[in-house]
Write a protein that holds these residues in place. Structure first.
Motif, PDB file in Angstrom:
ATOM      1  N   LYS A 389       0.829  -1.210   0.000  1.00 15.97           N
ATOM      2  CA  LYS A 389       0.000   0.000   0.000  1.00 15.97           C
ATOM      3  C   LYS A 389       0.866   1.263   0.000  1.00 15.97           C
ATOM      4  O   LYS A 389       0.565   2.239  -0.690  1.00 15.97           O
ATOM      5  N   LEU A 390       1.922   1.248   0.786  1.00 18.51           N
ATOM      6  CA  LEU A 390       2.817   2.408   0.828  1.00 18.51           C
ATOM      7  C   LEU A 390       3.503   2.610  -0.519  1.00 18.51           C
ATOM      8  O   LEU A 390       3.681   3.748  -0.979  1.00 18.51           O
ATOM      9  N   PHE A 391       3.877   1.513  -1.155  1.00 16.67           N
ATOM     10  CA  PHE A 391       4.489   1.628  -2.482  1.00 16.67           C
ATOM     11  C   PHE A 391       3.503   2.225  -3.474  1.00 16.67           C
ATOM     12  O   PHE A 391       3.843   3.137  -4.249  1.00 16.67           O
ATOM     13  N   GLN A 392       2.264   1.724  -3.468  1.00 19.54           N
ATOM     14  CA  GLN A 392       1.249   2.240  -4.400  1.00 19.54           C
ATOM     15  C   GLN A 392       1.020   3.729  -4.183  1.00 19.54           C
ATOM     16  O   GLN A 392       0.907   4.501  -5.146  1.00 19.54           O
ATOM     17  N   LEU A 393       0.918   4.120  -2.920  1.00 18.85           N
ATOM     18  CA  LEU A 393       0.666   5.527  -2.599  1.00 18.85           C
ATOM     19  C   LEU A 393       1.818   6.417  -3.041  1.00 18.85           C
ATOM     20  O   LEU A 393       1.632   7.388  -3.789  1.00 18.85           O
ATOM     21  N   LEU A 394       3.022   6.089  -2.595  1.00 22.27           N
ATOM     22  CA  LEU A 394       4.160   6.972  -2.850  1.00 22.27           C
ATOM     23  C   LEU A 394       4.640   6.888  -4.291  1.00 22.27           C
ATOM     24  O   LEU A 394       5.131   7.888  -4.845  1.00 22.27           O
ATOM     25  N   ASN A 395       4.493   5.753  -4.920  1.00 20.32           N
ATOM     26  CA  ASN A 395       4.869   5.657  -6.328  1.00 20.32           C
ATOM     27  C   ASN A 395       3.965   6.521  -7.188  1.00 20.32           C
ATOM     28  O   ASN A 395       4.414   7.171  -8.133  1.00 20.32           O
ATOM     29  N   PHE A 396       2.658   6.544  -6.855  1.00 20.52           N
ATOM     30  CA  PHE A 396       1.723   7.405  -7.595  1.00 20.52           C
ATOM     31  C   PHE A 396       2.101   8.875  -7.423  1.00 20.52           C
ATOM     32  O   PHE A 396       2.170   9.627  -8.393  1.00 20.52           O
TER      33      PHE A 396
END
Length: 452
Positions: A389-396
């Motif tokens: 979830k953190l990857f999805q958020l920060l990558n976006f």
């Protein structure tokens, strides 16, 4: 402001129900019917056809009958005159969005053509604008039908009952062929096969006939039935009006998302940050001033990422909150302040079937917020789901280059490799490390408390 009539134009007092609107009609002489002007041998030769005045009367009668279902009388206050185009308490981007929304809806009311699809979250003013369009047309003496989608489906179901005063076919034809149709809250209905079929039939007819239609929804268009979505996204017919303003029903403080805890950090401003600490060395004082200055510069013009690093109690959270508070006080970007473990809990709670806001919409709200502050990154449980979830958020946010402030007490080599690589992108990220001792419990903090 124009005085709004209590109802649509009525027939002359005492006139029979089937009389034409004007007994002096030049075409039929008040009879209501005319002979078809066709040559001998034509199938309609000698047939009496309804006069134009009779057709208009029938149209108005059908609209009159439908106003009870539309419930526009209860929405008569929803006019363009009664809606503030851009409330002063909103941020500048939100004010500009509302201004454009007001102008677009007003222009559509002056000359309804094609479809107007109004999207946005709960309470942002979608229904007000849609009802204002319908009320404006009625004020001009033009027919319009306003109906909430679940109510429309309920009314259609009741026509199958033996005591119904109107037949299903007649009601459905009224709705799908009216000159202007306003459908409020599309997507809030029960997604039964019958409901989906009726909505497709209705909108497909109006799509093919290119009849003026206003649709409001708080759903993402990609979540709607694919057949409806393709028509709503047709740029040759439909224009989309997305409203990003917060919930007006919550009052002036609605600019703060219910997820954000920024309200708990209102006192953490730049001027309340203790920068002259007597128990610090010259090197530490220099470091503190440098980080404070960079944070204040970022607050003035947020761009890319700002990562505040340092051990516990050094002032990372204070400076991050000061950035968000500065933007809010200046009326610029809407800011969301989230502690990382709380953010993950919000997402987990959204999976609950009783959650008022589904997971995907909750996550979308966070990742697209104009300014995001993620406090205490690295203290969360490092489960595979949390990392994802953190990857999805920060990558976006990294790909979209959205202003983001991150605080962490972890060292760079302790961060996930994907995050480590993005933080080292100097074109999009500034890293500031507070190399000072903890302020909490220090002589400086005690002295400040004593001066209050």
């Amino acid at each position: 402001m124009r005085e709004r009539p209590s109802s649509l134009p009525k027939r002359p007092a005492g006139s029979p129900a089937l009389q034409p609107l004007s007994s002096g009609c030049a075409r039929c002489g008040g009879v209501g019917f005319v002979l078809a002007d066709v040559p001998l041998g034509h199938p309609d030769f000698g047939k009496a056809l309804p006069c134009h005045c009779k057709q208009e009367e029938r149209l108005w009668r059908r609209v009159h009958e439908f106003q009870g279902m539309s419930n526009l009388a209860a929405l008569a206050r929803y006019t363009f005159d009664q809606f503030a185009p851009a409330p002063s308490w909103l941020s500048a981007p939100s004010q500009e969005t509302l201004r454009r929304a007001y102008e677009t809806a007003y222009a559509f009311a002056q000359q309804p053509e094609g479809w107007l699809v109004i999207t946005g979250s709960y309470g942002c003013g979608k229904t007000h604008r849609a009802a204002a369009i319908a009320n404006d047309r009625l004020d001009r003496g033009q027919p319009a039908i306003f109906v909430v989608v679940p109510d429309l489906l309920d009314h259609l179901r009741t026509t199958f009952g033996p005591n119904s005063e109107i037949q299903y076919d007649e009601m459905f034809e009224q709705v799908r062929s009216t000159r202007l149709l306003v459908l409020d809250d599309l997507g809030s209905q029960s997604a039964t096969p019958w409901a989906q079929e009726k909505l497709f039939q209705l909108l497909n007819h109006r799509y093919n006939a290119q009849l003026p239609t206003v649709i409001t929804t708080n759903q993402r268009l990609e979540d709607l039935d694919q057949r409806l979505r393709s028509r709503l996204l047709d740029i040759n017919l439909a224009q989309r009006l997305h409203i990003t303003a917060p919930d007006f029903r919550s009052g002036a403080n609605a600019s703060q998302s219910d997820l954000s805890t920024l309200s708990l950090h209102l006192e953490q401003q730049f001027h309340t940050f203790e920068i002259q600490r007597r128990n610090l060395s010259a090197k530490e004082l220099s470091n503190l001033r440098t980080v404070w200055t960079k944070a204040k510069e970022y607050a003035g013009q947020p761009a890319g990422w700002l990562v505040l690093m340092g051990s516990y109690g050094t002032g990372k959270t204070h400076l991050a909150a000061a950035i968000a508070n500065y933007q809010r006080d200046q009326g610029h970007l809407d800011a969301m302040f989230l502690v990382v473990p709380d953010f993950l809990d919000f997402l987990r709670a959204a999976f609950n079937p009783q959650s008022p806001i589904p997971y995907d919409r909750r996550f979308d709200e966070i990742r697209k917020t104009p300014l995001l502050v993620l406090d205490d990154l690295g203290v969360e449980s490092a489960t595979p789901w949390a990392k994802e979830k953190l990857f999805q958020l920060l990558n976006f946010r990294y790909s979209a280059n959205l202003p983001t402030v991150i605080t962490t007490s972890a060292e760079l080599n302790q961060l996930e490799p994907w995050l480590h690589s993005r933080i080292f992108d100097t074109d999009r990220c500034t890293v500031c490390k507070l190399e000072v001792s903890s302020y909490r419990g220090s002589a400086d903090q005690q002295g400040r408390a004593g001066r209050k």
